[in-house]
Scaffold this motif. Structure first.
Motif, PDB file in Angstrom:
ATOM      1  N   PHE A 570       0.823  -1.212   0.000  1.00 48.14           N
ATOM      2  CA  PHE A 570       0.000   0.000   0.000  1.00 48.14           C
ATOM      3  C   PHE A 570       0.856   1.261   0.000  1.00 48.14           C
ATOM      4  N   HIS A 571       2.102   1.140  -0.446  1.00 50.24           N
ATOM      5  CA  HIS A 571       2.922   2.341  -0.562  1.00 50.24           C
ATOM      6  C   HIS A 571       2.264   3.288  -1.570  1.00 50.24           C
ATOM      7  N   PRO A 572       2.292   4.606  -1.316  1.00 41.93           N
ATOM      8  CA  PRO A 572       1.614   5.543  -2.236  1.00 41.93           C
ATOM      9  C   PRO A 572       2.031   5.390  -3.687  1.00 41.93           C
ATOM     10  N   MET A 573       3.307   5.130  -3.933  1.00 37.98           N
ATOM     11  CA  MET A 573       3.759   4.967  -5.317  1.00 37.98           C
ATOM     12  C   MET A 573       3.142   3.733  -5.953  1.00 37.98           C
ATOM     13  N   THR A 574       2.997   2.672  -5.165  1.00 39.52           N
ATOM     14  CA  THR A 574       2.402   1.438  -5.690  1.00 39.52           C
ATOM     15  C   THR A 574       0.912   1.625  -5.935  1.00 39.52           C
ATOM     16  N   VAL A 575       0.230   2.298  -5.017  1.00 35.94           N
ATOM     17  CA  VAL A 575      -1.202   2.581  -5.215  1.00 35.94           C
ATOM     18  C   VAL A 575      -1.389   3.427  -6.468  1.00 35.94           C
ATOM     19  N   SER A 576      -0.464   4.339  -6.723  1.00 28.22           N
ATOM     20  CA  SER A 576      -0.531   5.129  -7.948  1.00 28.22           C
ATOM     21  C   SER A 576      -0.490   4.229  -9.175  1.00 28.22           C
ATOM     22  N   GLN A 577       0.309   3.166  -9.103  1.00 26.58           N
ATOM     23  CA  GLN A 577       0.400   2.234 -10.221  1.00 26.58           C
ATOM     24  C   GLN A 577      -0.879   1.422 -10.362  1.00 26.58           C
ATOM     25  N   TYR A 578      -1.501   1.040  -9.237  1.00 25.95           N
ATOM     26  CA  TYR A 578      -2.772   0.288  -9.296  1.00 25.95           C
ATOM     27  C   TYR A 578      -3.819   1.071 -10.096  1.00 25.95           C
ATOM     28  N   THR A 579      -4.036   2.321  -9.725  1.00 26.18           N
ATOM     29  CA  THR A 579      -5.095   3.109 -10.379  1.00 26.18           C
ATOM     30  C   THR A 579      -4.723   3.469 -11.814  1.00 26.18           C
ATOM     31  N   LYS A 580      -3.444   3.670 -12.075  1.00 26.41           N
ATOM     32  CA  LYS A 580      -3.023   4.011 -13.436  1.00 26.41           C
ATOM     33  C   LYS A 580      -3.233   2.832 -14.374  1.00 26.41           C
ATOM     34  N   ASP A 581      -2.838   1.636 -13.954  1.00 23.58           N
ATOM     35  CA  ASP A 581      -2.989   0.457 -14.813  1.00 23.58           C
ATOM     36  C   ASP A 581      -4.452   0.150 -15.106  1.00 23.58           C
ATOM     37  N   ALA A 582      -5.343   0.509 -14.178  1.00 18.94           N
ATOM     38  CA  ALA A 582      -6.767   0.205 -14.334  1.00 18.94           C
ATOM     39  C   ALA A 582      -7.567   1.397 -14.845  1.00 18.94           C
ATOM     40  N   PHE A 583      -6.929   2.520 -15.129  1.00 16.61           N
ATOM     41  CA  PHE A 583      -7.602   3.729 -15.626  1.00 16.61           C
ATOM     42  C   PHE A 583      -8.661   4.217 -14.639  1.00 16.61           C
ATOM     43  N   LEU A 584      -8.299   4.179 -13.345  1.00 15.61           N
ATOM     44  CA  LEU A 584      -9.210   4.617 -12.285  1.00 15.61           C
ATOM     45  C   LEU A 584      -8.668   5.831 -11.538  1.00 15.61           C
ATOM     46  N   GLU A 585      -7.672   6.509 -12.093  1.00 11.02           N
ATOM     47  CA  GLU A 585      -7.036   7.603 -11.356  1.00 11.02           C
ATOM     48  C   GLU A 585      -8.022   8.708 -10.981  1.00 11.02           C
ATOM     49  N   ASP A 586      -8.997   8.991 -11.833  1.00 10.42           N
ATOM     50  CA  ASP A 586      -9.925  10.076 -11.523  1.00 10.42           C
ATOM     51  C   ASP A 586     -10.939   9.690 -10.461  1.00 10.42           C
ATOM     52  N   LEU A 587     -11.094   8.402 -10.176  1.00 15.24           N
ATOM     53  CA  LEU A 587     -11.969   8.001  -9.076  1.00 15.24           C
ATOM     54  C   LEU A 587     -11.288   8.210  -7.729  1.00 15.24           C
ATOM     55  N   LEU A 588      -9.954   8.191  -7.709  1.00 14.04           N
ATOM     56  CA  LEU A 588      -9.196   8.602  -6.529  1.00 14.04           C
ATOM     57  C   LEU A 588      -8.436   9.857  -6.967  1.00 14.04           C
ATOM     58  N   LEU A 589      -9.124  10.982  -6.871  1.00 14.70           N
ATOM     59  CA  LEU A 589      -8.627  12.222  -7.462  1.00 14.70           C
ATOM     60  C   LEU A 589      -7.314  12.637  -6.794  1.00 14.70           C
ATOM     61  N   ARG A 590      -6.353  13.012  -7.620  1.00 12.26           N
ATOM     62  CA  ARG A 590      -5.053  13.456  -7.121  1.00 12.26           C
ATOM     63  C   ARG A 590      -5.061  14.979  -7.041  1.00 12.26           C
ATOM     64  N   LEU A 591      -5.357  15.497  -5.855  1.00  9.54           N
ATOM     65  CA  LEU A 591      -5.453  16.944  -5.673  1.00  9.54           C
ATOM     66  C   LEU A 591      -4.069  17.587  -5.618  1.00  9.54           C
ATOM     67  N   PRO A 592      -3.961  18.853  -5.964  1.00  4.35           N
ATOM     68  CA  PRO A 592      -2.664  19.539  -5.859  1.00  4.35           C
ATOM     69  C   PRO A 592      -2.189  19.581  -4.410  1.00  4.35           C
ATOM     70  N   ASP A 593      -0.879  19.478  -4.219  1.00  5.59           N
ATOM     71  CA  ASP A 593      -0.367  19.467  -2.850  1.00  5.59           C
ATOM     72  C   ASP A 593      -0.472  20.841  -2.195  1.00  5.59           C
ATOM     73  N   ALA A 594      -0.822  21.880  -2.956  1.00  5.52           N
ATOM     74  CA  ALA A 594      -1.010  23.202  -2.359  1.00  5.52           C
ATOM     75  C   ALA A 594      -2.081  23.177  -1.280  1.00  5.52           C
ATOM     76  N   LEU A 595      -3.050  22.282  -1.371  1.00  7.73           N
ATOM     77  CA  LEU A 595      -4.151  22.241  -0.417  1.00  7.73           C
ATOM     78  C   LEU A 595      -3.721  21.708   0.941  1.00  7.73           C
ATOM     79  N   PHE A 596      -2.731  20.819   0.954  1.00  8.20           N
ATOM     80  CA  PHE A 596      -2.378  20.133   2.193  1.00  8.20           C
ATOM     81  C   PHE A 596      -0.880  20.163   2.502  1.00  8.20           C
ATOM     82  N   ASP A 597      -0.066  20.600   1.577  1.00  2.62           N
ATOM     83  CA  ASP A 597       1.388  20.472   1.706  1.00  2.62           C
ATOM     84  C   ASP A 597       2.051  21.617   0.946  1.00  2.62           C
TER      85      ASP A 597
END
Length: 727
Positions: A570-597
């Motif tokens: 469940f490392h963030p980089m690996t989870v990024s690969q899960y959603t990318k390979d399945a074309f589900l990235e927009d279902l787990l929206l990647r917000l800009p880090d300006a909001l939290f970081d």
């Protein structure tokens, strides 16, 4: 030479070149070293490029021959991969070339990916106009109750794309709000409108680093659109494009659901399950090597979407407002400040009488999960009682056990076995991976059986959340909390990577890392029913230090089943690969880090030409503010700290105190007993008169925030919205 003729240094060299075996042979031997074997080498015969060039040029001329040779090489290259795709297996089991990135993690067919999209959209978890990937293969738009109706664009059939990339909105109307303080309450910003929603599409438009947006500009849009500028608003012209908070008016118009959904049996080809050539369409997806496709998904019925105005109570039981945080080791000033910032910013009703609660506000709760021992250990049967005994004795934790906070702050005991058994997608299979349970980014930390602790009564010592360092602290498997750079508790970090997904999937809500400080009310983020994390600085990857995931969602099922087939990583980089390979990235929206970081890009040397304020070049600047900027914290205070952002992530530094000169909880007479314990540890008596000379002259940002939150609890100042605590 310009005339194209070969040149030689002597006649002897020319003769040897023309008559050598290497020039005449079609193949040349090549000797390669064999790894691990120094006495022998591997001999290979490879095509002789010199012979091939001489053959082509001698028959077609120099210019035409060179061009023909280039075309031959391209044809051979293309034919190789064409044959691989045509005659390879349906799942494309051939190893991907290095330039295509890491190997695929996909374990679901296209029809299951379609069902995940349909479930999430129908449940109101996609209130967005962002395009659905063509690879999902929709041939008719999914019905979207969280999106207002939009007049469809009619195109002639010959111009229509083969796949649909939009959803059909049938939701209530959106009214974008102009949020400002109204006289006479103009000294502080107003609370967000209950039930309001943040339009994350608008936020992405103004804040997305991919589109070269600056964090500084993003924060200005966030604070003006959220009304955080209160009486200090300056003339900026029309700011309609900066309004990102809306309220829903009306109900879902289900009568607009006129889309004819294709039947799986009647028209499987239309759903993208079967391609026009009759070949299974999932063959065009890149499946993970060495595993079978997952069985067809079994999903519950989609949730019934209702706007906030239609709910019978302010809180939606399908979308509980729970903040989760995971903590291991002794309770310190880090979770202490996270909890104080929660009370200072969120609408938890501390400004009203304990017997009165606002009827139109859903109060969020904070669940702090305590891991009672090292990540590799098994908790003892008395862990629950031991946890609360330790919290009562800990000066940083004891104040939050006060009855005034009993409805908003909860301490929960983390038990890995219990939590994994509570996830239906894992409970039958996760034990088979117990040897590789601590997996982060593909790096597995093995826990030998003889190193594991066992429950009390079998010879093991009890684990406590306030355990002191022992001789085993040098062993990474037995570390409990990060006490320095050299004794970083890597095991607990890996466990927390998994814990955040487990907690959100089981209970719903938002997970935050313990090195997070709240900076404003999250009301409108709760209103966005979709899932999100945020961006890993400049990279198009997730950072799950903030993670919103809906309870028992189709997306959650996908993530857990995919992780199970990829080593429970469940490392963030690996989870990024899960959603990318399945074309589900927009279902787990990647917000800009300006909001939290907001400082992250600056610390990596980006946007330093127009940085946000305060200007941090390193994360340690939060704790040790450079002298050139150290006048700002005291002069500007809380309002000058990344105003507009929802939170701040200070990235570890667990061992650095927020307030070295007053390293104890300073919460007033109600908590004098616990303060006395902390002062005694610092060898400072309660009766000792405090002198300005004993304090640090220039206060750091971390110190200013800590003392601001503590002043609110003591009743010496209101919170950020001008509300005084009512004890």
């Amino acid at each position: 030479m310009t005339n194209g003729l070969p040149t030689y240094s002597s006649a002897v060299q020319e003769k040897m070149r023309l008559h050598s075996k290497g020039a005449a042979s079609w193949f040349i031997p090549v000797s390669l070293a064999i790894p691990g074997i120094h006495t022998r080498r591997l001999r290979l015969l490879l095509p002789n490029p010199v012979r091939l060039q001489h053959f082509v040029v001698s028959r077609s001329g120099r210019k035409r021959g060179t061009l023909l040779l280039f075309i031959i090489i391209l044809v051979i290259f293309y034919a190789t991969f064409a044959l691989a795709k045509r005659w390879g297996s349906k799942e494309k089991q051939w190893p991907a070339p290095p330039w295509q990135g890491p190997p695929s993690t996909l374990v679901y067919r296209r029809d299951d990916l379609q069902r995940i999209w349909e479930w999430e959209i129908a449940s109101g978890h996609y209130p967005s106009s962002r395009k659905i990937p063509e690879q999902i293969g929709f041939t008719s738009p999914a019905i979207n109750p969280a999106l207002p109706p939009k007049k469809p664009v009619s195109l002639p059939s010959r111009f229509r794309p083969p796949f649909v990339t939009n959803s059909q909105g049938i939701g209530p109307k959106r009214v974008y709000l102009d949020i400002q303080s109204q006289p006479p309450r103009v000294a502080y910003p107003p609370r967000p409108v209950p039930g309001s929603v943040a339009d994350l599409d608008v936020i992405m438009e103004h804040c997305d680093f991919t589109n070269k947006k600056y964090v500084r500009d993003c924060l200005e849009v966030l604070r003006l659109g959220g009304g955080l500028d209160n009486q200090a608003r300056l003339r900026r012209g029309r700011m309609d494009d900066w309004k990102y908070i809306y309220a829903e008016q009306g109900d879902v118009d289900w009568s607009l659901n006129v889309t004819e959904r294709p039947h799986a049996a009647k028209d499987a080809a239309a759903r993208g399950i079967i391609s026009r050539s009759g070949v299974e369409a999932s063959a065009e997806l890149t499946k993970k090597r060495g595993v079978d496709w997952e069985p067809p998904l079994k999903l519950s019925s989609p949730l019934q979407y209702e706007p906030a105005s239609a709910l019978s109570s302010p809180c939606d039981e399908n979308h509980p407002r729970l903040f989760h945080m995971f903590w291991a080791g002794a309770f310190t000033d880090k979770p202490y400040l996270a909890l104080l910032s929660f009370l200072f910013t969120q609408n938890v009703g501390l400004h009203t009488s304990p017997d009165e609660h606002a009827t139109n506000v859903c109060r969020p709760q904070f669940w702090l999960w305590i891991n009672p021992g090292p990540a590799a250990s098994v908790p003892n049967p008395n862990a629950q009682r031991d946890m609360f005994d330790s919290l009562k004795a800990n000066p940083w934790a004891a104040p939050f056990l006060h009855p005034r906070f009993k409805d908003v702050i909860y301490f929960k005991l983390w038990n890995t076995t219990e939590q994994l058994d509570g996830v239906p997608e894992l409970k039958e299979e996760w034990r088979a991976l117990s040897d590789t349970l601590f997996n982060s980014g593909g790096v597995i930390v093995n826990v030998p059986a003889d190193k594991q602790q066992h429950p009390a009564g079998t010879g093991a010592a009890k684990a406590s959340p306030t355990s002191m360092p022992t001789s085993e602290d040098d062993d990474p498997l037995h570390r409990l909390g990060s006490k320095s750079v050299d004794t970083y508790d890597r095991m607990s970090v890996i466990l927390s990577d998994m814990a955040r997904f487990v907690l959100c999937h089981r209970f719903g809500g938002i997970y935050l890392d313990a090195d997070t400080i709240f900076l404003r009310d999250w009301e409108e983020l709760w209103g966005w029913r979709g899932a999100f994390a945020y961006r890993w600085s400049r990279l198009e990857k997730y950072n799950t230090a903030v993670l919103k995931l809906n309870k028992n969602s189709a997306l959650g099922t996908f993530l857990f089943r995919t992780a199970l087939k990829n080593g429970l990583d469940f490392h963030p980089m690996t989870v990024s690969q899960y959603t990318k390979d399945a074309f589900l990235e927009d279902l787990l929206l990647r917000l800009p880090d300006a909001l939290f970081d907001s400082a992250w890009l600056n610390t990596e040397w980006f946007q330093r030409d127009r940085p946000p304020q305060p200007y941090f070049t390193e994360f340690v600047d939060f704790f040790d503010t450079p002298l050139q900027n150290s006048a700002s914290p005291s002069a500007l205070g809380f309002d000058g700290f990344f105003k507009g952002a929802y939170s701040y992530h200070f990235h570890n530094f667990w061992w650095k105190p927020f307030d070295p000169a007053r390293n104890w909880p300073d919460l007033g007479v109600r908590f004098a007993a616990t303060e006395r314990i902390a002062r005694a540890a610092a060898e400072i008596q309660m009766e000792q008169e405090e002198m300005v000379a004993d304090d640090k002259r220039d206060l750091d940002w971390a110190t200013v925030l800590k003392r601001t939150f503590e002043a609110y609890i003591r009743g010496e100042r209101p919170n950020m919205y001008g509300e005084w605590i009512d004890w």
